[in-house]
Design a protein around this motif. Sequence first.
Motif, mmCIF file in Angstrom:
data_model
loop_
_atom_site.group_PDB
_atom_site.id
_atom_site.type_symbol
_atom_site.label_atom_id
_atom_site.label_comp_id
_atom_site.label_asym_id
_atom_site.label_seq_id
_atom_site.Cartn_x
_atom_site.Cartn_y
_atom_site.Cartn_z
ATOM 1 N N LYS A 268 -60.131 -40.850 -33.442
ATOM 2 C CA LYS A 268 -59.784 -39.433 -33.332
ATOM 3 C C LYS A 268 -58.993 -38.936 -34.536
ATOM 4 O O LYS A 268 -59.087 -37.768 -34.918
ATOM 5 C CB LYS A 268 -58.992 -39.173 -32.042
ATOM 6 N N GLN A 269 -58.218 -39.833 -35.152
ATOM 7 C CA GLN A 269 -57.435 -39.426 -36.317
ATOM 8 C C GLN A 269 -58.309 -39.039 -37.505
ATOM 9 O O GLN A 269 -57.834 -38.428 -38.465
ATOM 10 C CB GLN A 269 -56.486 -40.552 -36.719
ATOM 11 N N LYS A 270 -59.597 -39.366 -37.442
ATOM 12 C CA LYS A 270 -60.516 -39.009 -38.524
ATOM 13 C C LYS A 270 -61.053 -37.584 -38.374
ATOM 14 O O LYS A 270 -61.722 -37.082 -39.278
ATOM 15 C CB LYS A 270 -61.686 -40.002 -38.553
ATOM 16 N N LEU A 271 -60.745 -36.939 -37.239
ATOM 17 C CA LEU A 271 -61.182 -35.568 -37.013
ATOM 18 C C LEU A 271 -60.248 -34.594 -37.733
ATOM 19 O O LEU A 271 -59.064 -34.885 -37.919
ATOM 20 C CB LEU A 271 -61.193 -35.256 -35.518
ATOM 21 N N PRO A 272 -60.742 -33.415 -38.128
ATOM 22 C CA PRO A 272 -59.895 -32.451 -38.842
ATOM 23 C C PRO A 272 -58.735 -31.944 -37.999
ATOM 24 O O PRO A 272 -58.897 -31.619 -36.818
ATOM 25 C CB PRO A 272 -60.873 -31.315 -39.187
ATOM 26 N N LYS A 278 -46.120 -38.647 -39.538
ATOM 27 C CA LYS A 278 -44.929 -38.901 -38.720
ATOM 28 C C LYS A 278 -45.319 -39.448 -37.345
ATOM 29 O O LYS A 278 -44.661 -40.354 -36.816
ATOM 30 C CB LYS A 278 -44.114 -37.621 -38.576
ATOM 31 N N ILE A 279 -46.387 -38.902 -36.780
ATOM 32 C CA ILE A 279 -46.875 -39.387 -35.496
ATOM 33 C C ILE A 279 -47.419 -40.807 -35.655
ATOM 34 O O ILE A 279 -47.201 -41.676 -34.803
ATOM 35 C CB ILE A 279 -47.964 -38.451 -34.936
ATOM 36 N N LYS A 280 -48.129 -41.047 -36.758
ATOM 37 C CA LYS A 280 -48.649 -42.391 -37.032
ATOM 38 C C LYS A 280 -47.528 -43.413 -37.031
ATOM 39 O O LYS A 280 -47.667 -44.517 -36.490
ATOM 40 C CB LYS A 280 -49.354 -42.419 -38.391
ATOM 41 N N ARG A 281 -46.424 -43.068 -37.655
ATOM 42 C CA ARG A 281 -45.278 -43.987 -37.743
ATOM 43 C C ARG A 281 -44.717 -44.292 -36.351
ATOM 44 O O ARG A 281 -44.430 -45.451 -36.027
ATOM 45 C CB ARG A 281 -44.193 -43.374 -38.635
ATOM 46 N N LEU A 296 -51.979 -39.363 -29.395
ATOM 47 C CA LEU A 296 -51.312 -38.077 -29.321
ATOM 48 C C LEU A 296 -52.016 -37.231 -28.284
ATOM 49 O O LEU A 296 -53.253 -37.208 -28.219
ATOM 50 C CB LEU A 296 -51.362 -37.394 -30.693
ATOM 51 N N CYS A 297 -51.273 -36.534 -27.449
ATOM 52 C CA CYS A 297 -51.882 -35.698 -26.417
ATOM 53 C C CYS A 297 -52.424 -34.408 -27.018
ATOM 54 O O CYS A 297 -51.846 -33.847 -27.944
ATOM 55 C CB CYS A 297 -50.859 -35.360 -25.332
ATOM 56 N N GLY A 298 -53.532 -33.941 -26.467
ATOM 57 C CA GLY A 298 -54.056 -32.644 -26.857
ATOM 58 C C GLY A 298 -54.878 -32.654 -28.126
ATOM 59 O O GLY A 298 -55.427 -33.675 -28.540
ATOM 60 N N ALA A 299 -54.917 -31.488 -28.779
ATOM 61 C CA ALA A 299 -55.811 -31.270 -29.922
ATOM 62 C C ALA A 299 -55.408 -32.060 -31.155
ATOM 63 O O ALA A 299 -56.236 -32.452 -31.959
ATOM 64 C CB ALA A 299 -55.867 -29.779 -30.247
ATOM 65 N N GLY A 300 -54.095 -32.320 -31.317
ATOM 66 C CA GLY A 300 -53.627 -33.060 -32.492
ATOM 67 C C GLY A 300 -52.578 -32.293 -33.269
ATOM 68 O O GLY A 300 -52.278 -31.133 -32.980
ATOM 69 N N GLY A 301 -52.000 -32.957 -34.279
ATOM 70 C CA GLY A 301 -51.042 -32.313 -35.165
ATOM 71 C C GLY A 301 -49.587 -32.436 -34.756
ATOM 72 O O GLY A 301 -48.687 -32.207 -35.565
ATOM 73 N N GLY A 302 -49.293 -32.796 -33.511
ATOM 74 C CA GLY A 302 -47.914 -32.915 -33.033
ATOM 75 C C GLY A 302 -47.885 -32.775 -31.523
ATOM 76 O O GLY A 302 -48.907 -32.515 -30.892
ATOM 77 N N GLY A 303 -46.695 -32.960 -30.930
ATOM 78 C CA GLY A 303 -46.579 -32.819 -29.477
ATOM 79 C C GLY A 303 -46.172 -34.101 -28.791
ATOM 80 O O GLY A 303 -45.326 -34.850 -29.299
ATOM 81 N N PHE A 304 -46.778 -34.412 -27.660
ATOM 82 C CA PHE A 304 -46.411 -35.569 -26.840
ATOM 83 C C PHE A 304 -47.268 -36.784 -27.192
ATOM 84 O O PHE A 304 -48.448 -36.663 -27.490
ATOM 85 C CB PHE A 304 -46.591 -35.240 -25.361
#
Length: 345
Positions: A268-272, A278-281, A296-304
């Motif tokens: 999923k991390q390969k999706l735009p 920071k989440i990866k770490r 990561l929950c949801g669409a991506g980029g940050g959150g839970f």
Amino acid sequence: MKTLYIKARAPSRIGIAGGGSDLPAFFERYGGAVLNVAIDLYSYTKMCKTSFSATNIISHDWGVTREIKDTELEFDKNPKDNVDIVKAVMKECGIKPIDGYEILIHSMAPKNSGLAGSSALLTSLLLVMSNVAGKPILDRKLLAETAIKIERNILKRKGGYQDQYASVFGGFNFIEFSKSGTKEYPLRLQEDLIAELHSAFMLFETPYQRLKQAHDIEKKKEEDVEKEGESVEHLKNIRDYAYKMKDALIGGDLQSMGWYLHESWLEKQKLPGVSDPKIKRLYEIARKNGAYGGKLCGAGGGGFLFIISEISNRKRVINALKKEGANLVNFDFDFKGAITWRTAY
């Protein structure tokens, strides 16, 4: 005459597997599948009739109070709060602001958490307003489909189709999507397995908020799918992992489930718009301390952050992530789905 209040609540969800394959641009061509579970971080709606010729909307989450009149069922192209969701459901249910109502909304899931709190809010609003408008209570599948229609056709927001089903049905669900329709498979699990899953599933509120709206991130994915870009193969793999995770879950094989979750998250991390260093770490720290897998929950980029770990490593993972500012969020599974009721207060 006593005031009658119509109330409803709907659960948010953890998208365990298959997220992204529920985007219509993908599943209408290739078929999609997701595995999710509803949790007791609820979105609430409370509504009553008033004597005023306007409707008052109170959003506790955004700290706003808005008065709207009959001419104001228009939608902001760049909404700064969740009032547009209320307006969209009013439009669907034929409720006129000028008739005078007070509507209070509140979601336990934080904004941009990736737990589908906005879809849960829309579902709770739909239950309440259908009641107020005197419409028959929709069966659960139709309720989910109507919630999707409002979000996609009235609000014009891009996104997948799993959130509304999770919010409406509750419990663990495996859902298949295709051009010909949607098939929901509620998973009936033994109590011992449910207890084991609850001990292994963990949610962490990370210190990194998702900066973009989910529908903006999902729009990029859909555009790439429509161009038959690299996202297509990644989403096919993510979809296939959903089937493997469903089988592992039913069989109570936490280790395999965690491994498939890990592999699916790498995909999923390969999706735009999904990946974030920071989440990866944080995720790598969880794995080093014994977590089987996560995402990561949801669409991506940050959150839970959602983590699966055997109970003997649970405290190690919690302490390690707490040092990085990611705090455990307690939750339980919800098996009732969306419900509505009436009170005199």
